[in-house]
Enzyme design. Structure first.
Site, PDB file in Angstrom:
ATOM      1  N   LYS A   1       0.852  -1.212  -0.119  1.00  0.00           N
ATOM      2  CA  LYS A   1      -0.011   0.017  -0.025  1.00  0.00           C
ATOM      3  C   LYS A   1       0.755   1.139   0.014  1.00  0.00           C
ATOM      4  O   LYS A   1       0.657   2.104  -0.835  1.00  0.00           O
ATOM      5  CB  LYS A   1      -0.942  -0.074   1.123  1.00  0.00           C
ATOM      6  CG  LYS A   1      -1.629   1.083   1.381  1.00  0.00           C
ATOM      7  CD  LYS A   1      -2.782   0.907   2.540  1.00  0.00           C
ATOM      8  CE  LYS A   1      -3.591   2.201   2.699  1.00  0.00           C
ATOM      9  NZ  LYS A   1      -4.463   2.202   3.877  1.00  0.00           N
TER      10      LYS A   1
ATOM     11  N   HIS B   1      -5.082 -33.736  17.827  1.00  0.00           N
ATOM     12  CA  HIS B   1      -3.809 -34.579  17.977  1.00  0.00           C
ATOM     13  C   HIS B   1      -2.761 -33.627  18.694  1.00  0.00           C
ATOM     14  O   HIS B   1      -1.504 -34.159  18.922  1.00  0.00           O
ATOM     15  CB  HIS B   1      -3.375 -35.403  17.167  1.00  0.00           C
ATOM     16  CG  HIS B   1      -4.374 -36.455  16.629  1.00  0.00           C
ATOM     17  ND1 HIS B   1      -4.577 -37.586  17.109  1.00  0.00           N
ATOM     18  CD2 HIS B   1      -5.341 -36.071  15.741  1.00  0.00           C
ATOM     19  CE1 HIS B   1      -5.457 -38.286  16.525  1.00  0.00           C
ATOM     20  NE2 HIS B   1      -6.046 -37.300  15.708  1.00  0.00           N
TER      21      HIS B   1
ATOM     22  N   ARG C   1      -5.264  -4.893   6.302  1.00  0.00           N
ATOM     23  CA  ARG C   1      -6.058  -6.296   6.557  1.00  0.00           C
ATOM     24  C   ARG C   1      -7.299  -6.358   5.999  1.00  0.00           C
ATOM     25  O   ARG C   1      -7.789  -7.314   6.101  1.00  0.00           O
ATOM     26  CB  ARG C   1      -5.855  -6.439   7.983  1.00  0.00           C
ATOM     27  CG  ARG C   1      -6.424  -5.477   9.121  1.00  0.00           C
ATOM     28  CD  ARG C   1      -5.948  -5.637  10.426  1.00  0.00           C
ATOM     29  NE  ARG C   1      -6.352  -4.357  11.332  1.00  0.00           N
ATOM     30  CZ  ARG C   1      -5.840  -3.306  11.182  1.00  0.00           C
ATOM     31  NH1 ARG C   1      -4.746  -2.996  10.730  1.00  0.00           N
ATOM     32  NH2 ARG C   1      -6.374  -2.412  11.936  1.00  0.00           N
TER      33      ARG C   1
ATOM     34  N   GLU D   1      10.599  -4.861   4.369  1.00  0.00           N
ATOM     35  CA  GLU D   1      10.609  -6.216   4.108  1.00  0.00           C
ATOM     36  C   GLU D   1      10.148  -6.356   2.389  1.00  0.00           C
ATOM     37  O   GLU D   1      10.825  -6.788   1.802  1.00  0.00           O
ATOM     38  CB  GLU D   1       9.659  -6.900   4.819  1.00  0.00           C
ATOM     39  CG  GLU D   1       9.814  -7.142   6.328  1.00  0.00           C
ATOM     40  CD  GLU D   1       9.367  -6.086   7.072  1.00  0.00           C
ATOM     41  OE1 GLU D   1       9.029  -4.938   6.679  1.00  0.00           O
ATOM     42  OE2 GLU D   1       9.174  -6.394   8.281  1.00  0.00           O
TER      43      GLU D   1
HETATM   44  C1  G6Q Z   1      -2.663  -3.815   7.789  1.00  0.00           C
HETATM   45  C2  G6Q Z   1      -1.329  -3.344   8.379  1.00  0.00           C
HETATM   46  C3  G6Q Z   1      -0.083  -4.091   7.751  1.00  0.00           C
HETATM   47  C4  G6Q Z   1       0.263  -3.580   6.471  1.00  0.00           C
HETATM   48  C5  G6Q Z   1       1.491  -4.129   6.195  1.00  0.00           C
HETATM   49  C6  G6Q Z   1       2.298  -3.814   4.922  1.00  0.00           C
HETATM   50  O1  G6Q Z   1      -3.593  -3.690   8.204  1.00  0.00           O
HETATM   51  O2  G6Q Z   1      -1.420  -1.786   8.048  1.00  0.00           O
HETATM   52  O3  G6Q Z   1      -0.159  -5.329   8.063  1.00  0.00           O
HETATM   53  O4  G6Q Z   1      -0.520  -4.400   5.605  1.00  0.00           O
HETATM   54  O5  G6Q Z   1       2.566  -3.410   7.109  1.00  0.00           O
HETATM   55  O6  G6Q Z   1       1.925  -2.568   4.548  1.00  0.00           O
HETATM   56  P1  G6Q Z   1       2.135  -2.191   2.946  1.00  0.00           P
HETATM   57  O7  G6Q Z   1       1.155  -2.624   2.319  1.00  0.00           O
HETATM   58  O8  G6Q Z   1       2.073  -0.617   3.033  1.00  0.00           O
HETATM   59  O9  G6Q Z   1       3.672  -2.757   2.389  1.00  0.00           O
END
Ligand code: G6Q
Length: 542
Positions: free
Chosen positions: A206, A384, A268, A212
């Site tokens: 986003k 289990h 999310r 990462e």
């Molecule tokens: C979700 C959070 C978080 C986010 C990640 C990735 O609701 O905001 O999990 O989706 O940190 O963020 P980017 O999509 O900006 O890379």
């Protein structure tokens, strides 16, 4: 927004919890022969049996009263109407717009956003059609056979879960992989057997600033360029999903190969947006559309069904009942379907990132329990492993059991055996096994306590006919809305995630100290962190 603990229904729920304590599920079932039929509700293809909960009609009516006191109806309308209910980020939370019908109208700041949503969905569909049809060629002219999503958190868990869950509907000629971890093992292992000439990366972020994802994207870029010999290959092997067009352009991905979404979509809650591109590549636009119609069906149910028959409201209220009045700490989700193996991981983020909060909407500390710890594994595997604790441990863990009446792979008696386990477990958890019953089975006296089960352990059972894109979409929407119901009742902002933001900045402060040649200035860190950094620097590879 009133503090929940100030409402008169809260106080009466506390008194009621004490009064109800001596009445076990065994008593309640014995007293009400029609309980199993009566305490059930249906919506969007799902049946919820909530009869195996420690509730009576009085409990339920107090909970509905509590929901009314908390202004739940108004908050539901506010969400669907695009109000800026994510107050700490001053944004709407309009994931419901992602699955709105083409002819619906949902406004943000006076602008109807539904046409934009469908423009992006149409672009995704045409791109997916091109890739799936073998018409999107890699740099060397070979069709794409591997799709690798690079994303983390909300930009990974949803599409990764859905791609697994809907594998029965996938184009098996395409290999789908999800790389999220900054640990190079993830990239190495998941690309080991892939041919770069046939591999497309979907960089899904986003913000397009997440360490990462960007680190993995740069590694992927090198992997492609080294294998194919030119930077020009990037154009045919990378597409982006992001709200940050300039950062995407800076990475070298053409605007034509970039799919946007909007700040009113939380990570999310974003699976129905372009974040679902890799899923669409796997299952195709038609199945993706069916998944969205499942989401939409549950949205409609949530908005319209009276609280007494409203699945997300019922699940939300029951969770509050256990967390706030019976003192439970966690809740387990047990899907009796191997395709849903990753559902608990997805729900962990959805629930814990949304409602793991300790300040109310007005910024004051809460003095009531908020979001639970969510965990789980597919049945029957969990039986289990941790079911021992569920049956005979000292903790009370309310569980959701999820199953389907029809298998996608009818094979011998597998499905009846699977489902009989689901039913048997919920029955055993509810009713237990008394010492007298154990003795009647001829068990030696010294083992009677060991082999008795206290029971009175609550479960919800969710059943749909079949795991389809629709029923899957409806299931995710059910949990999205359940989380929203609980966030409303706890009076927290379910759509921010400041705890995640902190993690994003902290690591950046330490990275330079790990790699510089000189003994770094570590005074700003505590003595433990300093010692760990020194140890790491001494032992790391040169
Ligand atoms: C979700 C959070 C978080 C986010 C990640 C990735 O609701 O905001 O999990 O989706 O940190 O963020 P980017 O999509 O900006 O890379």
């Amino acid at each position: 927004m009133p503090r929940p603990t100030d409402s008169s229904s809260w106080k009466r729920l506390e008194q009621h919890a004490a009064a109800l304590a001596p009445h076990t599920l065994r008593d309640l079932f014995a007293r009400e022969p029609d309980r199993g039929e009566r305490l059930a509700a249906e919506g969007a293809g799902w049946r919820l049996d909530y009869s195996k909960n420690r509730v009576t009609d009085e409990t339920l009516s107090l909970l509905f009263e509590f929901a009314t006191d908390a202004g739940l109806r108004g908050r539901i309308d506010a969400m669907f109407d695009g109000e800026r209910i994510n107050t700490t980020e001053n944004r709407a939370a309009l994931h419901v717009a992602l699955r709105a019908d083409r002819d619906a109208c949902i406004e943000v700041d006076g602008v109807d956003i539904v046409p934009e949503v469908h423009t992006v969905l149409d672009r995704m569909a045409s791109f997916a059609g091109c890739v799936r049809g073998g018409n999107w060629l890699g740099h060397t002219g070979r069709p794409i056979r591997n799709v690798v999503n690079l994303g983390i958190g909300g930009s990974d868990l949803g599409p990764a879960l859905a791609t697994d869950a809907l594998r029965a509907y996938a184009d098996r000629n395409l290999t789908l992989r999800f790389i999220s971890n900054i640990d190079a093992t993830d990239f190495t292992e998941k690309t080991l057997d892939l041919d770069p000439a046939e591999t497309l990366f979907v960089v899904c972020s986003k913000t397009f600033t997440t360490q990462e994802t960007l680190t993995n994207a740069h590694t992927a870029r090198r992997w492609i360029v080294e294998a194919l010999g030119t930077d020009a290959a990037v154009a045919r092997h990378f597409v982006a999903v992001s709200t940050h067009a300039e950062a995407v352009a800076r990475f070298g991905i053409d605007a034509q190969n970039s799919f946007g979404f909007w700040d009113w979509v939380g990570g999310r809650y974003s699976i129905g947006s372009a974040v679902g591109l890799s899923l669409m590549l796997s299952i195709g636009p038609e199945h993706f559309g069916e998944m969205l119609s499942g989401f939409r069906a549950m949205d409609g149910h949530f908005r319209e069904a009276p609280f007494e028959r409203n699945l997300p409201v019922l699940l939300g209220l029951l969770g509050v009942w256990y967390a706030n009045f019976l003192g439970t700490e966690s809740t387990a989700v047990i899907p009796y379907d191997q395709y849903l193996a990753r559902l608990p991981a997805y729900l962990q983020q959805l629930d814990m990132e949304s409602n793991g909060k300790s300040v109310a909407l007005d910024g004051t500390p809460v003095d009531w329990t908020t979001g639970p710890i969510v965990w789980g594994e597919p049945g029957t595997n969990g039986q289990h492993a941790f079911f021992q604790l569920l049956h005979q441990g000292t903790r009370l863990v309310p569980c959701d059991f999820i199953g389907f009446c029809q298998s996608l792979h009818p094979t011998g008696d597998h499905h009846d055996l699977l489902m009989s386990n689901l039913f048997a477990q919920t029955e055993a958890l509810a009713l237990g096994r008394t010492p007298d019953e154990v003795r009647a089975d001829g068990v030696a006296e010294e083992l009677v306590t060991h082999r008795s089960f206290p029971g009175n352990r609550p479960t919800n059972t969710l059943l749909a006919d079949r795991l389809t894109p629709e029923s899957f979409g409806a299931l995710l929407a059910l949990y999205e809305h359940k989380v929203f119901v609980q966030g409303t009742l706890w009076n927290v902002d379910s759509f921010d995630q400041w705890g995640v933001e902190l993690g994003k900045t902290l690591a950046r402060r330490i990275t330079p100290a790990l790699s510089c040649a000189e003994e770094p200035e570590l005074a700003s860190h505590d003595s433990s962190t300093r010692a760990l950094i020194r140890h790491y620097r001494r032992r790391k590879l040169p």
